[in-house]
Design a protein around this motif. Structure first.
Motif, PDB file in Angstrom:
ATOM      1  N   SER A 173       0.846  -1.257   0.154  1.00  7.23           N
ATOM      2  CA  SER A 173       0.066   0.040   0.008  1.00  7.23           C
ATOM      3  C   SER A 173       0.853   1.195   0.094  1.00  7.23           C
ATOM      4  O   SER A 173       2.036   1.302   0.608  1.00  7.23           O
ATOM      5  CB  SER A 173      -0.859  -0.081   1.189  1.00  7.23           C
ATOM      6  N   GLY A 174       0.442   2.237  -0.492  1.00 10.29           N
ATOM      7  CA  GLY A 174       1.140   3.579  -0.784  1.00 10.29           C
ATOM      8  C   GLY A 174       0.258   4.565  -0.523  1.00 10.29           C
ATOM      9  O   GLY A 174      -0.897   4.601  -1.166  1.00 10.29           O
ATOM     10  N   LEU A 175       0.691   5.825  -0.041  1.00  8.56           N
ATOM     11  CA  LEU A 175      -0.224   6.987   0.009  1.00  8.56           C
ATOM     12  C   LEU A 175       0.850   8.198  -0.647  1.00  8.56           C
ATOM     13  O   LEU A 175       2.073   8.479  -0.342  1.00  8.56           O
ATOM     14  CB  LEU A 175      -0.138   7.412   1.493  1.00  8.56           C
ATOM     15  N   ALA A 176       0.000   8.541  -1.682  1.00  2.94           N
ATOM     16  CA  ALA A 176       0.905   9.694  -2.673  1.00  2.94           C
ATOM     17  C   ALA A 176       0.214  10.898  -2.160  1.00  2.94           C
ATOM     18  O   ALA A 176      -0.943  11.367  -2.283  1.00  2.94           O
ATOM     19  CB  ALA A 176       0.460   9.121  -4.283  1.00  2.94           C
ATOM     20  N   LEU A 177       1.256  11.689  -2.073  1.00  2.00           N
ATOM     21  CA  LEU A 177       0.984  13.151  -1.671  1.00  2.00           C
ATOM     22  C   LEU A 177       1.640  14.003  -2.664  1.00  2.00           C
ATOM     23  O   LEU A 177       2.625  14.111  -3.092  1.00  2.00           O
ATOM     24  CB  LEU A 177       1.514  13.325  -0.339  1.00  2.00           C
ATOM     25  N   THR A 178       0.852  14.836  -3.451  1.00  2.00           N
ATOM     26  CA  THR A 178       1.350  16.145  -4.125  1.00  2.00           C
ATOM     27  C   THR A 178       1.555  17.394  -3.359  1.00  2.00           C
ATOM     28  O   THR A 178       0.155  17.924  -2.919  1.00  2.00           O
ATOM     29  CB  THR A 178       0.262  16.225  -5.423  1.00  2.00           C
ATOM     30  N   LEU A 179       2.471  17.881  -3.099  1.00  2.00           N
ATOM     31  CA  LEU A 179       2.542  19.017  -2.043  1.00  2.00           C
ATOM     32  C   LEU A 179       3.595  19.903  -2.664  1.00  2.00           C
ATOM     33  O   LEU A 179       4.321  19.688  -3.350  1.00  2.00           O
ATOM     34  CB  LEU A 179       3.165  18.481  -0.677  1.00  2.00           C
ATOM     35  N   GLU A 180       3.375  21.102  -2.187  1.00  2.00           N
ATOM     36  CA  GLU A 180       4.277  22.366  -2.452  1.00  2.00           C
ATOM     37  C   GLU A 180       4.890  22.954  -1.415  1.00  2.00           C
ATOM     38  O   GLU A 180       3.911  23.694  -0.442  1.00  2.00           O
ATOM     39  CB  GLU A 180       3.530  23.442  -3.212  1.00  2.00           C
ATOM     40  N   PRO A 181       6.045  22.773  -0.813  1.00  2.00           N
ATOM     41  CA  PRO A 181       6.595  23.166   0.222  1.00  2.00           C
ATOM     42  C   PRO A 181       6.695  24.878   0.266  1.00  2.00           C
ATOM     43  O   PRO A 181       6.843  25.265  -0.982  1.00  2.00           O
ATOM     44  CB  PRO A 181       8.055  22.449   0.394  1.00  2.00           C
ATOM     45  N   SER A 182       6.749  25.486   1.595  1.00  2.00           N
ATOM     46  CA  SER A 182       7.036  27.043   1.637  1.00  2.00           C
ATOM     47  C   SER A 182       8.400  27.452   1.220  1.00  2.00           C
ATOM     48  O   SER A 182       8.841  28.465   0.732  1.00  2.00           O
ATOM     49  CB  SER A 182       6.552  27.473   2.941  1.00  2.00           C
ATOM     50  N   LYS A 183       9.273  26.504   1.181  1.00  2.00           N
ATOM     51  CA  LYS A 183      10.973  26.443   1.266  1.00  2.00           C
ATOM     52  C   LYS A 183      11.502  25.199   0.799  1.00  2.00           C
ATOM     53  O   LYS A 183      10.850  24.167   1.365  1.00  2.00           O
ATOM     54  CB  LYS A 183      11.435  27.426   2.554  1.00  2.00           C
ATOM     55  N   SER A 184      12.385  25.319   0.360  1.00  2.00           N
ATOM     56  CA  SER A 184      13.252  24.101  -0.107  1.00  2.00           C
ATOM     57  C   SER A 184      13.746  23.502   1.151  1.00  2.00           C
ATOM     58  O   SER A 184      14.291  24.302   2.032  1.00  2.00           O
ATOM     59  CB  SER A 184      14.087  24.058  -1.638  1.00  2.00           C
ATOM     60  N   GLY A 185      14.318  22.216   1.068  1.00  2.76           N
ATOM     61  CA  GLY A 185      15.339  21.760   2.068  1.00  2.76           C
ATOM     62  C   GLY A 185      14.688  20.720   2.876  1.00  2.76           C
ATOM     63  O   GLY A 185      13.638  20.034   2.664  1.00  2.76           O
ATOM     64  N   GLN A 186      15.389  20.138   3.904  1.00  4.63           N
ATOM     65  CA  GLN A 186      14.818  18.933   4.720  1.00  4.63           C
ATOM     66  C   GLN A 186      13.792  19.513   5.670  1.00  4.63           C
ATOM     67  O   GLN A 186      13.959  20.540   6.405  1.00  4.63           O
ATOM     68  CB  GLN A 186      16.057  18.173   5.633  1.00  4.63           C
ATOM     69  N   GLN A 187      12.691  18.728   5.892  1.00  7.17           N
ATOM     70  CA  GLN A 187      11.680  19.163   6.573  1.00  7.17           C
ATOM     71  C   GLN A 187      10.982  17.839   6.924  1.00  7.17           C
ATOM     72  O   GLN A 187      10.951  16.818   6.190  1.00  7.17           O
ATOM     73  CB  GLN A 187      10.847  20.133   6.208  1.00  7.17           C
ATOM     74  N   ASP A 188      10.096  17.781   8.207  1.00  6.38           N
ATOM     75  CA  ASP A 188       9.272  16.740   8.643  1.00  6.38           C
ATOM     76  C   ASP A 188       8.052  16.922   7.902  1.00  6.38           C
ATOM     77  O   ASP A 188       7.149  18.013   8.063  1.00  6.38           O
ATOM     78  CB  ASP A 188       9.293  16.625  10.105  1.00  6.38           C
ATOM     79  N   VAL A 189       7.263  15.546   7.508  1.00  3.28           N
ATOM     80  CA  VAL A 189       6.057  15.396   7.129  1.00  3.28           C
ATOM     81  C   VAL A 189       5.380  14.594   8.099  1.00  3.28           C
ATOM     82  O   VAL A 189       5.812  13.347   8.287  1.00  3.28           O
ATOM     83  CB  VAL A 189       5.780  14.936   5.865  1.00  3.28           C
ATOM     84  N   GLU A 190       4.380  15.103   8.813  1.00  3.48           N
ATOM     85  CA  GLU A 190       3.589  14.390   9.817  1.00  3.48           C
ATOM     86  C   GLU A 190       2.246  13.925   9.494  1.00  3.48           C
ATOM     87  O   GLU A 190       1.529  14.469   8.762  1.00  3.48           O
ATOM     88  CB  GLU A 190       3.648  15.361  11.291  1.00  3.48           C
ATOM     89  N   LEU A 191       2.143  12.655   9.670  1.00  3.05           N
ATOM     90  CA  LEU A 191       0.859  12.049   9.303  1.00  3.05           C
ATOM     91  C   LEU A 191       0.158  11.663  10.504  1.00  3.05           C
ATOM     92  O   LEU A 191       0.662  10.669  11.129  1.00  3.05           O
ATOM     93  CB  LEU A 191       1.027  10.959   8.150  1.00  3.05           C
ATOM     94  N   THR A 192      -1.164  11.723  10.454  1.00  2.00           N
ATOM     95  CA  THR A 192      -1.821  11.012  11.739  1.00  2.00           C
ATOM     96  C   THR A 192      -3.170  10.240  10.818  1.00  2.00           C
ATOM     97  O   THR A 192      -3.830  11.036  10.209  1.00  2.00           O
ATOM     98  CB  THR A 192      -2.593  12.120  12.698  1.00  2.00           C
ATOM     99  N   TYR A 193      -3.397   9.134  11.328  1.00  2.00           N
ATOM    100  CA  TYR A 193      -4.516   8.373  10.726  1.00  2.00           C
ATOM    101  C   TYR A 193      -4.856   7.245  11.378  1.00  2.00           C
ATOM    102  O   TYR A 193      -4.047   6.691  12.296  1.00  2.00           O
ATOM    103  CB  TYR A 193      -3.933   7.816   9.299  1.00  2.00           C
ATOM    104  N   LEU A 194      -6.029   6.652  11.408  1.00  2.00           N
ATOM    105  CA  LEU A 194      -6.456   5.399  11.991  1.00  2.00           C
ATOM    106  C   LEU A 194      -6.584   4.420  11.109  1.00  2.00           C
ATOM    107  O   LEU A 194      -6.483   4.231   9.973  1.00  2.00           O
ATOM    108  CB  LEU A 194      -8.018   5.605  12.428  1.00  2.00           C
ATOM    109  N   ALA A 195      -6.394   2.982  11.744  1.00  2.00           N
ATOM    110  CA  ALA A 195      -6.489   1.903  11.291  1.00  2.00           C
ATOM    111  C   ALA A 195      -7.094   0.539  12.203  1.00  2.00           C
ATOM    112  O   ALA A 195      -7.567   1.412  13.294  1.00  2.00           O
ATOM    113  CB  ALA A 195      -4.971   1.254  11.082  1.00  2.00           C
ATOM    114  N   SER A 196      -7.067  -0.485  11.807  1.00  2.00           N
ATOM    115  CA  SER A 196      -7.591  -1.475  12.706  1.00  2.00           C
ATOM    116  C   SER A 196      -6.726  -2.703  12.686  1.00  2.00           C
ATOM    117  O   SER A 196      -5.677  -2.777  12.085  1.00  2.00           O
ATOM    118  CB  SER A 196      -8.870  -1.777  12.593  1.00  2.00           C
ATOM    119  N   GLY A 197      -6.782  -3.673  13.651  1.00  2.00           N
ATOM    120  CA  GLY A 197      -6.220  -4.650  13.421  1.00  2.00           C
ATOM    121  C   GLY A 197      -5.009  -5.158  14.709  1.00  2.00           C
ATOM    122  O   GLY A 197      -4.528  -6.199  14.733  1.00  2.00           O
ATOM    123  N   LEU A 198      -4.581  -3.917  15.260  1.00  2.00           N
ATOM    124  CA  LEU A 198      -3.744  -4.177  16.580  1.00  2.00           C
ATOM    125  C   LEU A 198      -4.964  -3.986  17.606  1.00  2.00           C
ATOM    126  O   LEU A 198      -5.201  -3.100  17.976  1.00  2.00           O
ATOM    127  CB  LEU A 198      -2.817  -3.194  16.473  1.00  2.00           C
TER     128      LEU A 198
END
Length: 459
Positions: free
Chosen positions: A155-180
């Motif tokens: 499975s994969g999550l494709a994000l098309t994004l445009e950062p405010s500035k170039s360089g290294q930064q963190d992308v944070e994702l919060t999501y729900l699932a089941s099975g644990l």
């Protein structure tokens, strides 16, 4: 002056949308008692100016796409999610035609050969001696092959994004699932006098998905989580069973698991990181108490029965443990199953088990281990009297026979409707609640006790 030919070259600026594949780097997970899971992923990304696509992998097959929240310094233009279905059993059979296979029957017989064909659920195999055998029901066999592999869904999550500035930064994702899933198992070991016991408990975390989760920061939530109903998303199932394993996390003790009040719930945080493979179960210690004081009770519930003879197996055996600091506890105890043992010399013997709900600090742990063998009950309705068109009275008689070698105290409880009351009794009843009324009796060893009580009903 010569004429110079000036050529104009059109400059075409092309914006390329690059795709970067990223897996989880820092992942926290909150597991709820109802089986819901809240993931928090932090992934470090080197971003360029302009619009670009990032493909993130490593999601559970039970991933809830509708719950995704993305946070980073910039704009999110598009979000897509896709899952590839794993290859099924019969597709594997197609790929294994002409290759070596092994079959073992549950009776112990086994053989190997070359897979020739399959049709209508039957499998044809050419054995090593050149003969052929037909397997009409493959489900009674264990199958293996050096060419066999079970593909897990990707499975994969494709994000098309445009950062405010170039360089290294963190992308944070919060999501729900089941099975644990997580539940709790407790062991209460009583001494031979039923006065004291040891109490130990473990949180059991089970990965029921087809995904491996590595290096998780794990938090467990104890409390009831209300969720809205919605149509179930398709659930991808393997036709071939995956192997499972159980592991005990013995590298730390219950003292290492931090517990805190979290709003109206309780949050338990495991130390360090934890990995849980697909089909695996982990056991985490949460309670380790060598001595708690216990109270043993015998309880019988009156229900307007008519017994011809005195019967055993009607009186419940209950053990109560106060969840207080004075009793070496005083902490939130999540819902779970309590196994009750009693020491017989050096050997603990199982005498019963029961479910408990969430027990807060200063609450009461109450478990029923079973029904008493040597306490007999005979209950009969001996009279009914109509006082008026709307009022009548009924009198019941209960005989309790103590066939034990020791005196005992037994509680007889009676549940009444709002329009009922006990107007006469050979032993006074105390009101535990609006409906529950209890009378206590001390009965010497080897003796009988008989009493009557009258209930008035007003309609």
């Amino acid at each position: 002056m010569g004429i110079h030919k000036i050529r104009f070259y059109s400059i075409l600026t092309i914006l390329f949308i690059s795709t970067t594949v990223l897996s989880a780097q820092n992942r926290s997970v909150v597991i709820y008692q109802e089986g819901q899971v809240l993931f928090h992923d932090v992934r470090s990304v080197n971003l360029n100016r302009g619009s670009q696509e990032i493909l993130m992998e490593g999601f559970s097959d039970t991933f809830d796409f509708g719950s995704v929240m993305v946070h980073f310094d910039g704009k999110l233009h598009d979000l897509r999610y896709s899952t590839t279905k794993p290859i099924g059993f019969w597709e594997q059979m197609d790929q294994l035609k002409g290759k070596e296979v092994y079959f073992s029957h549950h009776t112990g017989s086994s053989f190997k050969g070359t897979l020739i064909s399959h049709t209508n659920g039957s499998i044809l195999v050419r054995l090593e001696d050149g003969s052929h055998t037909l397997i009409p029901d493959y489900k009674t066999y264990t199958f293996n092959s050096p060419h066999f592999s079970v593909d897990k869904p990707k499975s994969g999550l494709a994000l098309t994004l445009e950062p405010s500035k170039s360089g290294q930064q963190d992308v944070e994702l919060t999501y729900l699932a089941s099975g644990l899933n997580w539940g709790n198992e407790y062991v209460l070991i009583l001494d031979e006098n039923d006065k004291n016991a040891s109490l130990n408990g473990w949180s059991m975390i089970t990965n029921r998905t087809e995904s491996d989760f590595n290096d998780l920061n794990v938090h467990l939530i104890a409390g009831s989580l209300n969720r809205a109903s919605r149509p179930n998303r398709p659930n991808l199932q393997f036709e071939m069973a995956l192997s499972s394993a159980n592991r005990v996390s013995d590298s730390y003790s219950a003292k290492d698991v931090s517990a805190e009040v979290f709003g109206d719930m309780h949050l338990f945080t495991l130390p360090g990181t934890t990995s849980i493979k697909a089909g695996e179960q982990r056991r985490i210690p949460i309670i380790e108490t060598e001595k708690v004081t216990t109270t043993k009770r015998y309880r019988y519930t009156s229900q307007d029965q008519n017994h011809e003879y005195a019967l055993g197996g009607l009186v419940r055996i209950e053990y109560e443990v106060t969840n207080t600091e004075k009793n070496n506890l005083g902490k939130a105890i999540p819902t779970g199953v309590v196994k009750v043992y009693r020491m017989n010399g050096e050997l603990p013997v199982l005498i019963g088990e029961d479910n408990i709900s969430n027990v807060p600090k200063d609450g009461m742990i109450s478990v029923t281990s079973g029904m008493a063998f040597d306490i007999l009950i005979k209950e009969n309705l001996i009279s009914q009297t109509r006082i008026s068109d709307k009022v009548y009275e009924q009198t019941s008689e209960i005989m309790i026979q103590n066939r034990k070698d020791e005196a005992l105290e037994i509680e007889v409880e009676r549940f009444l409707n709002p329009n009922q009351e006990i107007i006469r009794s050979g032993q006074p009843f105390e009101s535990k609640s609006a409906r529950n009324h209890t009378a206590k009796f001390n009965i010497p060893a080897g003796t009988d006790l008989t009493f009557q009580f009258t209930i008035r009903t007003s309609n």
